[in-house]
Design a protein around this motif. Structure first.
Motif, PDB file in Angstrom:
ATOM      1  N   ARG A  19      69.520  49.472  27.345  1.00  0.00           N
ATOM      2  CA  ARG A  19      68.267  48.608  27.049  1.00  0.00           C
ATOM      3  C   ARG A  19      67.265  48.688  28.482  1.00  0.00           C
ATOM      4  NH1 ARG A  19      67.546  43.692  28.667  1.00  0.00           N
ATOM      5  NH2 ARG A  19      69.663  43.349  29.349  1.00  0.00           N
ATOM      6  N   ASN A  21      63.191  47.251  29.844  1.00  0.00           N
ATOM      7  CA  ASN A  21      62.093  46.565  29.461  1.00  0.00           C
ATOM      8  C   ASN A  21      60.903  46.783  30.642  1.00  0.00           C
ATOM      9  OD1 ASN A  21      62.917  44.872  31.412  1.00  0.00           O
ATOM     10  ND2 ASN A  21      63.838  43.652  29.896  1.00  0.00           N
ATOM     11  N   GLN A  22      61.484  47.677  31.707  1.00  0.00           N
ATOM     12  CA  GLN A  22      60.192  48.130  32.598  1.00  0.00           C
ATOM     13  C   GLN A  22      60.651  49.558  33.120  1.00  0.00           C
ATOM     14  OE1 GLN A  22      59.630  46.947  36.915  1.00  0.00           O
ATOM     15  NE2 GLN A  22      58.519  45.539  35.849  1.00  0.00           N
ATOM     16  N   GLU A 142      55.708  48.410  30.513  1.00  0.00           N
ATOM     17  CA  GLU A 142      56.478  47.292  30.581  1.00  0.00           C
ATOM     18  C   GLU A 142      56.433  46.686  29.164  1.00  0.00           C
ATOM     19  OE1 GLU A 142      54.725  44.649  33.563  1.00  0.00           O
ATOM     20  OE2 GLU A 142      55.733  45.700  35.186  1.00  0.00           O
ATOM     21  N   ASP A 143      57.496  45.724  28.917  1.00  0.00           N
ATOM     22  CA  ASP A 143      57.748  45.051  27.718  1.00  0.00           C
ATOM     23  C   ASP A 143      58.081  43.724  28.119  1.00  0.00           C
ATOM     24  OD1 ASP A 143      58.352  44.048  25.308  1.00  0.00           O
ATOM     25  OD2 ASP A 143      60.440  44.349  25.163  1.00  0.00           O
ATOM     26  N   GLY A 146      60.304  41.733  26.054  1.00  0.00           N
ATOM     27  CA  GLY A 146      61.648  41.617  26.269  1.00  0.00           C
ATOM     28  C   GLY A 146      62.386  41.265  27.639  1.00  0.00           C
ATOM     29  N   LEU A 176      60.353  53.715  26.896  1.00  0.00           N
ATOM     30  CA  LEU A 176      60.369  52.273  26.650  1.00  0.00           C
ATOM     31  C   LEU A 176      60.522  51.912  25.309  1.00  0.00           C
ATOM     32  CD1 LEU A 176      60.065  49.666  28.093  1.00  0.00           C
ATOM     33  CD2 LEU A 176      57.697  49.650  27.727  1.00  0.00           C
ATOM     34  N   ARG A 179      63.944  52.385  23.872  1.00  0.00           N
ATOM     35  CA  ARG A 179      65.159  51.727  24.551  1.00  0.00           C
ATOM     36  C   ARG A 179      64.759  50.205  24.739  1.00  0.00           C
ATOM     37  NH1 ARG A 179      67.141  55.309  29.589  1.00  0.00           N
ATOM     38  NH2 ARG A 179      68.369  53.770  29.808  1.00  0.00           N
ATOM     39  N   LYS A 180      63.678  49.658  24.367  1.00  0.00           N
ATOM     40  CA  LYS A 180      63.473  48.254  24.590  1.00  0.00           C
ATOM     41  C   LYS A 180      64.412  47.210  23.878  1.00  0.00           C
ATOM     42  CE  LYS A 180      59.295  47.639  21.637  1.00  0.00           C
ATOM     43  NZ  LYS A 180      57.978  47.464  21.698  1.00  0.00           N
ATOM     44  N   HIS A 181      64.781  47.567  22.516  1.00  0.00           N
ATOM     45  CA  HIS A 181      65.749  46.824  21.792  1.00  0.00           C
ATOM     46  C   HIS A 181      67.229  47.234  21.839  1.00  0.00           C
ATOM     47  CE1 HIS A 181      62.274  45.175  19.911  1.00  0.00           C
ATOM     48  NE2 HIS A 181      61.764  46.326  19.476  1.00  0.00           N
TER      49      HIS A 181
END
Length: 271
Positions: A19, A21-22, A142-143, A146, A176, A179-181
Protein backbone atom coordinates in the motif's frame (compact mmCIF):
# COMPACT_ATOMS: atom_id res chain seq x y z
CA UNK A 1 -5.08 -23.66 -16.36
CA UNK A 2 -4.52 -25.32 -12.96
CA UNK A 3 -6.86 -24.22 -10.15
CA UNK A 4 -6.41 -24.52 -6.38
CA UNK A 5 -9.18 -23.98 -3.84
CA UNK A 6 -8.47 -24.58 -0.13
CA UNK A 7 -6.35 -27.63 -0.97
CA UNK A 8 -2.75 -26.42 -0.73
CA UNK A 9 -0.30 -27.73 1.87
CA UNK A 10 0.96 -24.25 2.65
CA UNK A 11 0.58 -20.65 1.57
CA UNK A 12 2.31 -17.32 2.26
CA UNK A 13 -0.28 -14.54 2.18
CA UNK A 14 0.23 -10.81 2.77
CA UNK A 15 -2.30 -8.03 3.07
CA UNK A 16 -1.59 -4.34 2.59
CA UNK A 17 2.20 -4.63 2.40
CA UNK A 18 2.35 -2.82 -0.97
CA UNK A 19 0.00 0.00 0.00
CA UNK A 20 1.14 3.53 -0.89
CA UNK A 21 -0.36 6.99 -0.55
CA UNK A 22 2.61 9.17 -1.51
CA UNK A 23 5.11 8.65 -4.32
CA UNK A 24 8.11 10.90 -4.98
CA UNK A 25 9.63 10.22 -8.39
CA UNK A 26 12.99 11.72 -9.35
CA UNK A 27 13.36 12.26 -13.10
CA UNK A 28 16.15 13.78 -15.20
CA UNK A 29 15.22 16.22 -18.01
CA UNK A 30 17.36 16.19 -21.15
CA UNK A 31 17.81 18.53 -24.10
CA UNK A 32 19.01 17.60 -27.59
CA UNK A 33 21.79 19.72 -29.04
CA UNK A 34 22.42 20.62 -32.67
CA UNK A 35 24.23 18.27 -35.04
CA UNK A 36 27.86 19.19 -35.65
CA UNK A 37 28.18 21.03 -32.33
CA UNK A 38 31.48 21.27 -30.46
CA UNK A 39 31.20 18.73 -27.61
CA UNK A 40 34.76 18.54 -26.26
CA UNK A 41 38.02 20.44 -26.78
CA UNK A 42 41.54 20.46 -25.40
CA UNK A 43 42.11 23.35 -23.00
CA UNK A 44 45.93 23.42 -22.97
CA UNK A 45 48.68 22.02 -25.22
CA UNK A 46 50.01 18.57 -24.31
CA UNK A 47 53.45 17.17 -25.06
CA UNK A 48 53.51 13.87 -26.95
CA UNK A 49 56.83 12.04 -26.69
CA UNK A 50 58.58 10.84 -29.83
CA UNK A 51 57.89 7.30 -31.03
CA UNK A 52 54.92 7.06 -28.67
CA UNK A 53 51.47 5.53 -28.91
CA UNK A 54 48.93 6.63 -26.30
CA UNK A 55 45.34 5.67 -25.45
CA UNK A 56 43.13 8.41 -24.00
CA UNK A 57 39.61 8.21 -22.59
CA UNK A 58 37.76 11.52 -22.81
CA UNK A 59 34.86 12.11 -20.39
CA UNK A 60 32.20 14.28 -22.01
CA UNK A 61 30.97 16.83 -19.46
CA UNK A 62 29.46 20.31 -19.58
CA UNK A 63 30.47 23.45 -17.70
CA UNK A 64 28.62 22.21 -14.60
CA UNK A 65 30.58 18.96 -14.62
CA UNK A 66 27.46 17.05 -15.73
CA UNK A 67 27.76 14.16 -18.24
CA UNK A 68 26.96 14.93 -21.87
CA UNK A 69 25.60 12.20 -24.10
CA UNK A 70 27.05 11.60 -27.56
CA UNK A 71 24.16 10.75 -29.90
CA UNK A 72 25.98 11.26 -33.20
CA UNK A 73 29.69 11.49 -33.93
CA UNK A 74 30.59 13.99 -36.64
CA UNK A 75 34.34 14.49 -36.74
CA UNK A 76 37.55 14.82 -34.74
CA UNK A 77 40.03 17.62 -35.43
CA UNK A 78 43.62 17.50 -34.17
CA UNK A 79 46.82 19.49 -34.75
CA UNK A 80 50.40 18.61 -33.78
CA UNK A 81 53.18 21.22 -33.61
CA UNK A 82 56.88 21.33 -32.80
CA UNK A 83 56.24 24.01 -30.15
CA UNK A 84 53.25 24.74 -27.89
CA UNK A 85 53.02 28.39 -28.92
CA UNK A 86 49.94 29.46 -30.84
CA UNK A 87 50.60 29.79 -34.53
CA UNK A 88 53.54 27.38 -34.53
CA UNK A 89 54.33 25.16 -37.50
CA UNK A 90 52.01 22.21 -37.79
CA UNK A 91 53.33 18.71 -38.55
CA UNK A 92 51.67 17.45 -41.75
CA UNK A 93 52.50 13.74 -41.30
CA UNK A 94 53.85 11.23 -38.82
CA UNK A 95 51.45 12.17 -36.02
CA UNK A 96 47.71 11.62 -35.85
CA UNK A 97 44.69 11.11 -33.58
CA UNK A 98 42.06 8.48 -34.28
CA UNK A 99 38.84 7.35 -32.61
CA UNK A 100 39.02 3.84 -31.18
CA UNK A 101 35.68 3.55 -29.38
CA UNK A 102 32.57 5.66 -28.96
CA UNK A 103 30.64 5.50 -25.69
CA UNK A 104 27.47 7.13 -24.42
CA UNK A 105 29.34 9.74 -22.36
CA UNK A 106 32.96 9.12 -23.33
CA UNK A 107 35.23 8.52 -26.29
CA UNK A 108 38.49 6.56 -26.54
CA UNK A 109 41.26 7.99 -28.71
CA UNK A 110 44.66 6.84 -29.87
CA UNK A 111 47.42 9.46 -30.18
CA UNK A 112 50.41 8.41 -32.25
CA UNK A 113 53.71 10.25 -32.72
CA UNK A 114 55.90 8.38 -35.20
CA UNK A 115 58.41 11.19 -35.67
CA UNK A 116 61.88 11.55 -34.10
CA UNK A 117 60.87 14.69 -32.20
CA UNK A 118 58.67 15.41 -29.21
CA UNK A 119 55.51 17.10 -30.43
CA UNK A 120 52.78 19.19 -28.89
CA UNK A 121 49.12 18.51 -29.33
CA UNK A 122 47.71 22.03 -29.57
CA UNK A 123 44.26 21.31 -31.01
CA UNK A 124 41.88 18.48 -30.23
CA UNK A 125 38.16 19.01 -30.80
CA UNK A 126 35.22 16.62 -30.93
CA UNK A 127 32.09 17.48 -32.93
CA UNK A 128 28.74 15.71 -32.94
CA UNK A 129 25.18 15.81 -31.65
CA UNK A 130 25.07 16.14 -27.85
CA UNK A 131 22.42 15.25 -25.31
CA UNK A 132 22.53 17.54 -22.29
CA UNK A 133 21.30 16.45 -18.87
CA UNK A 134 19.49 18.93 -16.65
CA UNK A 135 19.10 19.03 -12.89
CA UNK A 136 16.86 16.28 -11.43
CA UNK A 137 13.20 17.16 -10.86
CA UNK A 138 10.98 15.50 -8.27
CA UNK A 139 7.43 14.68 -9.36
CA UNK A 140 4.88 13.69 -6.69
CA UNK A 141 1.54 11.93 -6.47
CA UNK A 142 -0.41 11.86 -3.21
CA UNK A 143 -3.60 10.38 -1.82
CA UNK A 144 -4.66 12.71 1.01
CA UNK A 145 -7.59 10.56 2.07
CA UNK A 146 -5.39 7.48 2.30
CA UNK A 147 -2.83 9.34 4.43
CA UNK A 148 -5.60 10.43 6.82
CA UNK A 149 -7.10 6.93 7.14
CA UNK A 150 -4.04 4.69 7.06
CA UNK A 151 -1.15 7.01 7.88
CA UNK A 152 1.73 7.98 5.63
CA UNK A 153 3.07 5.23 3.40
CA UNK A 154 5.71 6.78 1.13
CA UNK A 155 7.94 5.48 -1.63
CA UNK A 156 10.76 7.32 -3.41
CA UNK A 157 11.91 6.26 -6.87
CA UNK A 158 14.97 7.46 -8.76
CA UNK A 159 14.30 6.86 -12.46
CA UNK A 160 16.96 8.72 -14.46
CA UNK A 161 15.77 7.15 -17.73
CA UNK A 162 12.60 9.28 -17.55
CA UNK A 163 13.19 12.68 -19.13
CA UNK A 164 9.69 14.16 -19.59
CA UNK A 165 7.57 15.56 -16.77
CA UNK A 166 4.29 14.35 -18.28
CA UNK A 167 5.59 10.79 -18.54
CA UNK A 168 6.94 10.87 -14.99
CA UNK A 169 3.66 12.25 -13.63
CA UNK A 170 1.64 9.62 -15.47
CA UNK A 171 3.93 6.93 -14.06
CA UNK A 172 3.50 8.23 -10.50
CA UNK A 173 -0.29 8.60 -10.86
CA UNK A 174 -0.62 5.08 -12.24
CA UNK A 175 1.47 3.53 -9.47
CA UNK A 176 -0.47 5.42 -6.79
CA UNK A 177 -3.86 4.42 -8.24
CA UNK A 178 -2.74 0.80 -8.34
CA UNK A 179 -1.50 0.67 -4.75
CA UNK A 180 -3.44 3.22 -2.70
CA UNK A 181 -6.04 0.69 -1.47
CA UNK A 182 -4.94 -2.21 0.77
CA UNK A 183 -5.23 -5.61 -0.86
CA UNK A 184 -4.04 -9.11 -0.22
CA UNK A 185 -1.95 -11.34 -2.42
CA UNK A 186 -0.35 -14.75 -2.24
CA UNK A 187 3.43 -14.72 -2.29
CA UNK A 188 4.03 -18.47 -2.49
CA UNK A 189 2.09 -21.72 -2.60
CA UNK A 190 3.11 -25.23 -1.53
CA UNK A 191 1.36 -28.29 -2.94
CA UNK A 192 1.78 -32.05 -2.86
CA UNK A 193 2.44 -33.40 -6.34
CA UNK A 194 0.58 -36.61 -5.50
CA UNK A 195 -2.60 -34.64 -4.81
CA UNK A 196 -2.13 -32.39 -7.84
CA UNK A 197 -0.33 -34.55 -10.37
CA UNK A 198 -1.73 -32.85 -13.53
CA UNK A 199 -0.87 -29.41 -12.16
CA UNK A 200 2.59 -30.52 -11.04
CA UNK A 201 3.33 -31.87 -14.52
CA UNK A 202 1.84 -29.01 -16.55
CA UNK A 203 2.56 -25.92 -14.44
CA UNK A 204 6.00 -24.42 -15.05
CA UNK A 205 7.73 -21.05 -14.88
CA UNK A 206 5.57 -18.18 -16.16
CA UNK A 207 2.48 -20.37 -16.40
CA UNK A 208 -0.83 -19.01 -15.08
CA UNK A 209 -2.67 -20.65 -12.18
CA UNK A 210 -5.83 -19.71 -10.28
CA UNK A 211 -5.96 -19.72 -6.48
CA UNK A 212 -8.78 -19.13 -3.96
CA UNK A 213 -8.65 -19.54 -0.20
CA UNK A 214 -11.56 -19.24 2.24
CA UNK A 215 -9.77 -18.61 5.54
CA UNK A 216 -8.11 -15.39 4.34
CA UNK A 217 -11.10 -14.37 2.21
CA UNK A 218 -8.97 -14.53 -0.93
CA UNK A 219 -11.28 -14.81 -3.91
CA UNK A 220 -10.31 -16.61 -7.09
CA UNK A 221 -7.41 -14.73 -8.67
CA UNK A 222 -4.85 -15.57 -11.32
CA UNK A 223 -1.11 -15.69 -10.68
CA UNK A 224 2.03 -16.27 -12.70
CA UNK A 225 4.60 -18.76 -11.45
CA UNK A 226 7.91 -16.85 -11.30
CA UNK A 227 9.91 -19.37 -9.24
CA UNK A 228 9.68 -23.00 -8.24
CA UNK A 229 11.32 -25.36 -5.76
CA UNK A 230 11.02 -29.16 -5.63
CA UNK A 231 11.43 -31.43 -2.62
CA UNK A 232 11.61 -35.14 -3.40
CA UNK A 233 12.21 -37.84 -0.77
CA UNK A 234 11.19 -41.38 0.31
CA UNK A 235 12.54 -42.92 -2.86
CA UNK A 236 10.57 -40.55 -5.05
CA UNK A 237 7.20 -41.39 -3.46
CA UNK A 238 6.96 -37.96 -1.85
CA UNK A 239 7.19 -34.90 -4.06
CA UNK A 240 6.34 -31.42 -2.82
CA UNK A 241 6.30 -28.25 -4.89
CA UNK A 242 6.77 -24.67 -3.76
CA UNK A 243 5.86 -21.93 -6.24
CA UNK A 244 6.73 -18.25 -5.98
CA UNK A 245 3.82 -16.26 -7.41
CA UNK A 246 3.21 -12.86 -8.99
CA UNK A 247 -0.35 -11.49 -9.45
CA UNK A 248 -1.54 -11.67 -13.05
CA UNK A 249 -4.24 -9.00 -12.78
CA UNK A 250 -4.55 -6.48 -15.59
CA UNK A 251 -3.91 -3.49 -13.31
CA UNK A 252 -0.22 -4.46 -12.99
CA UNK A 253 0.67 -4.57 -16.68
CA UNK A 254 0.31 -2.44 -19.79
CA UNK A 255 0.83 -3.29 -23.45
CA UNK A 256 3.09 -0.96 -25.39
CA UNK A 257 3.78 -0.60 -29.08
CA UNK A 258 7.19 -1.12 -30.63
CA UNK A 259 9.29 1.00 -32.99
CA UNK A 260 12.77 1.01 -34.45
CA UNK A 261 15.31 2.86 -32.31
CA UNK A 262 17.13 4.22 -35.37
CA UNK A 263 13.93 5.78 -36.64
CA UNK A 264 13.34 8.04 -33.62
CA UNK A 265 14.82 11.28 -32.36
CA UNK A 266 14.82 9.98 -28.79
CA UNK A 267 17.23 7.99 -26.68
CA UNK A 268 17.09 6.43 -23.23
CA UNK A 269 20.45 7.00 -21.57
CA UNK A 270 20.31 6.55 -17.76
CA UNK A 271 23.43 8.53 -16.91
Amino acid sequence: MAEFHDDARGMAYRYGDQRLNQIALLMTPRVLGESGALIWQLRAPQRIARRSDLLLNLRLIDERDQPVGLLEFDRLEARFQLSPEEGGRAIPSGAFAEVMRLGTTSIQLRLTNQTRNDLYLTLLQLYGKPLFRGDPIEVRAEDGEGMHIYGLKRMALDLPALSHIETAQAFADYELARRKHPRGSIQSLQVNARDHLPAALSAALFKRIRVSETQTGHGARDYFIIGEEHYVCAGGTRHELSWTLEPADSARFVIIDSSAINGREEVIAPY
